[in-house]
Design a protein around this motif. Sequence first.
Motif, PDB file in Angstrom:
ATOM      1  N   PRO A 210       0.804  -1.226   0.000  1.00 26.23           N
ATOM      2  CA  PRO A 210       0.000   0.000   0.000  1.00 26.23           C
ATOM      3  C   PRO A 210       0.838   1.278   0.000  1.00 26.23           C
ATOM      4  CG  PRO A 210       0.083  -0.940   2.203  1.00 26.23           C
ATOM      5  CD  PRO A 210       0.767  -1.928   1.302  1.00 26.23           C
ATOM      6  N   TRP A 211       0.259   2.295  -0.603  1.00 18.47           N
ATOM      7  CA  TRP A 211       0.789   3.645  -0.474  1.00 18.47           C
ATOM      8  C   TRP A 211       0.282   4.211   0.857  1.00 18.47           C
ATOM      9  CZ3 TRP A 211       4.422   5.981  -3.207  1.00 18.47           C
ATOM     10  CH2 TRP A 211       4.682   5.574  -4.527  1.00 18.47           C
ATOM     11  N   ILE A 212       1.213   4.708   1.667  1.00 12.01           N
ATOM     12  CA  ILE A 212       0.906   5.260   2.992  1.00 12.01           C
ATOM     13  C   ILE A 212       1.035   6.784   2.946  1.00 12.01           C
ATOM     14  CG2 ILE A 212       1.650   5.343   5.409  1.00 12.01           C
ATOM     15  CD1 ILE A 212       0.375   2.669   4.616  1.00 12.01           C
ATOM     16  N   GLN A 213       0.062   7.466   3.517  1.00 17.96           N
ATOM     17  CA  GLN A 213       0.075   8.932   3.522  1.00 17.96           C
ATOM     18  C   GLN A 213       1.086   9.465   4.518  1.00 17.96           C
ATOM     19  OE1 GLN A 213      -3.782  10.818   3.706  1.00 17.96           O
ATOM     20  NE2 GLN A 213      -2.986  12.606   4.825  1.00 17.96           N
ATOM     21  N   ASP A 214       2.054  10.208   4.003  1.00 16.37           N
ATOM     22  CA  ASP A 214       3.020  10.901   4.861  1.00 16.37           C
ATOM     23  C   ASP A 214       3.024  12.390   4.493  1.00 16.37           C
ATOM     24  OD1 ASP A 214       4.981  11.588   6.616  1.00 16.37           O
ATOM     25  OD2 ASP A 214       6.521  10.249   5.835  1.00 16.37           O
ATOM     26  N   PHE A 215       1.846  12.950   4.393  1.00 16.62           N
ATOM     27  CA  PHE A 215       1.674  14.376   4.110  1.00 16.62           C
ATOM     28  C   PHE A 215       0.415  14.843   4.840  1.00 16.62           C
ATOM     29  CE2 PHE A 215      -0.479  11.975   0.804  1.00 16.62           C
ATOM     30  CZ  PHE A 215      -1.738  12.552   0.750  1.00 16.62           C
ATOM     31  N   SER A 216       0.298  16.134   5.008  1.00 20.35           N
ATOM     32  CA  SER A 216      -0.862  16.708   5.700  1.00 20.35           C
ATOM     33  C   SER A 216      -1.796  17.354   4.692  1.00 20.35           C
ATOM     34  CB  SER A 216      -0.401  17.754   6.718  1.00 20.35           C
ATOM     35  OG  SER A 216       0.425  17.164   7.703  1.00 20.35           O
ATOM     36  N   LEU A 217      -3.073  16.985   4.797  1.00 25.30           N
ATOM     37  CA  LEU A 217      -4.082  17.566   3.941  1.00 25.30           C
ATOM     38  C   LEU A 217      -5.364  17.670   4.752  1.00 25.30           C
ATOM     39  CD1 LEU A 217      -4.821  18.572   1.075  1.00 25.30           C
ATOM     40  CD2 LEU A 217      -5.531  16.225   0.550  1.00 25.30           C
ATOM     41  N   GLY A 218      -5.578  18.841   5.354  1.00 26.52           N
ATOM     42  CA  GLY A 218      -6.738  19.030   6.217  1.00 26.52           C
ATOM     43  C   GLY A 218      -6.476  18.670   7.662  1.00 26.52           C
ATOM     44  N   VAL A 219      -5.696  17.619   7.881  1.00 26.26           N
ATOM     45  CA  VAL A 219      -5.310  17.181   9.221  1.00 26.26           C
ATOM     46  C   VAL A 219      -3.793  17.061   9.242  1.00 26.26           C
ATOM     47  CG1 VAL A 219      -5.428  15.308  10.911  1.00 26.26           C
ATOM     48  CG2 VAL A 219      -7.482  15.953   9.635  1.00 26.26           C
ATOM     49  N   SER A 220      -3.172  17.528  10.325  1.00 26.35           N
ATOM     50  CA  SER A 220      -1.717  17.470  10.426  1.00 26.35           C
ATOM     51  C   SER A 220      -1.257  16.032  10.658  1.00 26.35           C
ATOM     52  CB  SER A 220      -1.235  18.364  11.577  1.00 26.35           C
ATOM     53  OG  SER A 220       0.173  18.298  11.696  1.00 26.35           O
ATOM     54  N   TYR A 221      -0.336  15.569   9.817  1.00 27.69           N
ATOM     55  CA  TYR A 221       0.202  14.207   9.935  1.00 27.69           C
ATOM     56  C   TYR A 221       1.664  14.256  10.371  1.00 27.69           C
ATOM     57  CZ  TYR A 221      -3.606  11.267   8.243  1.00 27.69           C
ATOM     58  OH  TYR A 221      -4.776  10.569   8.151  1.00 27.69           O
ATOM     59  N   GLY A 222       1.967  13.409  11.355  1.00 27.72           N
ATOM     60  CA  GLY A 222       3.330  13.273  11.843  1.00 27.72           C
ATOM     61  C   GLY A 222       3.665  11.812  12.042  1.00 27.72           C
ATOM     62  N   ASP A 223       4.636  11.552  12.929  1.00 23.68           N
ATOM     63  CA  ASP A 223       5.077  10.176  13.177  1.00 23.68           C
ATOM     64  C   ASP A 223       3.916   9.261  13.573  1.00 23.68           C
ATOM     65  OD1 ASP A 223       7.665  10.929  12.640  1.00 23.68           O
ATOM     66  OD2 ASP A 223       8.291  11.036  14.745  1.00 23.68           O
ATOM     67  N   ALA A 224       3.051   9.736  14.463  1.00 26.13           N
ATOM     68  CA  ALA A 224       1.984   8.890  14.999  1.00 26.13           C
ATOM     69  C   ALA A 224       0.997   8.479  13.910  1.00 26.13           C
ATOM     70  CB  ALA A 224       1.256   9.615  16.123  1.00 26.13           C
ATOM     71  N   GLU A 225       0.617   9.407  13.052  1.00 23.19           N
ATOM     72  CA  GLU A 225      -0.377   9.107  12.013  1.00 23.19           C
ATOM     73  C   GLU A 225       0.198   8.159  10.952  1.00 23.19           C
ATOM     74  OE1 GLU A 225      -1.650  12.416  14.299  1.00 23.19           O
ATOM     75  OE2 GLU A 225       0.241  12.116  13.237  1.00 23.19           O
TER      76      GLU A 225
END
Length: 511
Positions: free
Chosen positions: A462-477
């Motif tokens: 799978p492609w995993i989202q490592d960017f923020s779009l509407g919600v801030s994404y960091g290590d935990a997400e």
Amino acid sequence: MALVVGGVFLVRQYRAPDVRLAGLPAGGVVNAAALDKGGVAVTAPEGERLRGAEVTVDGKRVPVRGAGRELTVGLDGLGDGTHELKVATEGSMLGGGSELTRELTVDTTPPKLAVADPEGRSLRGPVTVRGRAQGATDVTVAGRNADVGKDGRFAVKLPRPPAKATAVATDAAGNTAREDAVVTVRRPLLRAVHVSGQAWASDQLREPVLKLLEEGKLNAVQLDIKDELGEIGYDSKVPLAKRTGAAKGYYDAKKAIKEIHAAGGAVVGRIVAFRDPILASASWKDGHRDRVVRTPDGGPYGAGSKYGSLSFTNFANKDVRQYHLDLAAEAAKLGFDDILYDYIRRPDGKLSGMSFPGLGKTSPEDSITGLVAQTRAVAREHGAFLGVSVFGIAVTRPKEIAQDIGALAKQCDYIAPMIYPSHWAAGEYGVSDPNSHPYPITKKSLADFVKKTRHTDAQIVPWIQDFSLGVSYGDAEVAAQIRAAADDGIHSFLLWNPGVRYHGGALKPMQ
């Protein structure tokens, strides 16, 4: 025949021509191929003609075709076994006819062939195909001769595993049996990050990726071959790329591959297929307009869409298809370990508003799957795996963008679903806000892909989202998505960040 020459009455005896039987395989055996061609031939010597020939098999008259010195004897419906063929030609009032009697053996039963589907260890190492061909005198696998034992067992060692190895068994009569062996080589664990061509040329973006490799948190780099703009990152020699100006030369492919390999990683070459404004615009301008997705009235599709007109090429066009086969072959020869398709689909939108010249009665799904199958053969020939990036919705809605997951999974080594939480609508899979809940949306959506591909050899990466779009994404997400995939039994992944900046804290060193 009677003549009067110089007052002398001469009589010449008429003799019907001797006839011969032709067109039989060695040993006088009629095999299935001879019957398929319409039977066997009866011929007279050069300069002679067959007159009023009557042909019987086992005392029953059979049809003949032709005239002159050759007749074809029909043997339709003749069963296996020994038969008597008789050809009788008429004579003249002064001479007798001629008769030919031959014993024919009909053998149309092919050898019994069974081939095991082998599993190889590497695409760049040998693989042995084994099987049994009872009644065969000769066996070939992928064109290579096999030694056949008394019990019909055989084994052939191929230098590299093809996607499909065809075995052909031939018996003494010339009858053949064919069977394809599907050669499985499973793509080892793949953990990679996306890097664009221009990003690889930047020390600031390239070095952190290499560091993740050296730390053992990644074991591959996804490096763009052709991107969403239609630009090819290295100096491609593919003729269509040169003519359209697509080859940009942002990085040296051989040097990049060598550097990534030295850091302990494989190189996954991403080819954005049909979203290609460079090829679309150049083709439209040069009059090759069937290379472009059209509207029903003949114009370029996409005006008013988020992509714009002249943004999608026509997957049904032979030039467009060959372009991608050529790019895949070139990249695999350069040393890319994987070819990974993206945008291998039709544009999203109503199918009634699109036209694909050359598609005919084939469905968009089947046409795209066919190109994937062709590409896999090309990639496999040069030792590269093939992956296919797909929309998350395609697993339940294949016709929306012409991605039939079940069919595609049979023609590639892995499916790469883009299941980014930010891209799901509220309520999908019962998750009220997918973007804020990366674990459940990832786990539930990937479970569908696992189920859909269960009876194939394709893996899920799978492609995993490592960017923020509407919600801030960091290590935990990011880590939550990786954990969700693992809970579905999926341990490979590709991280996507268009800015090529990744959260290494979400990654654990591989054991």
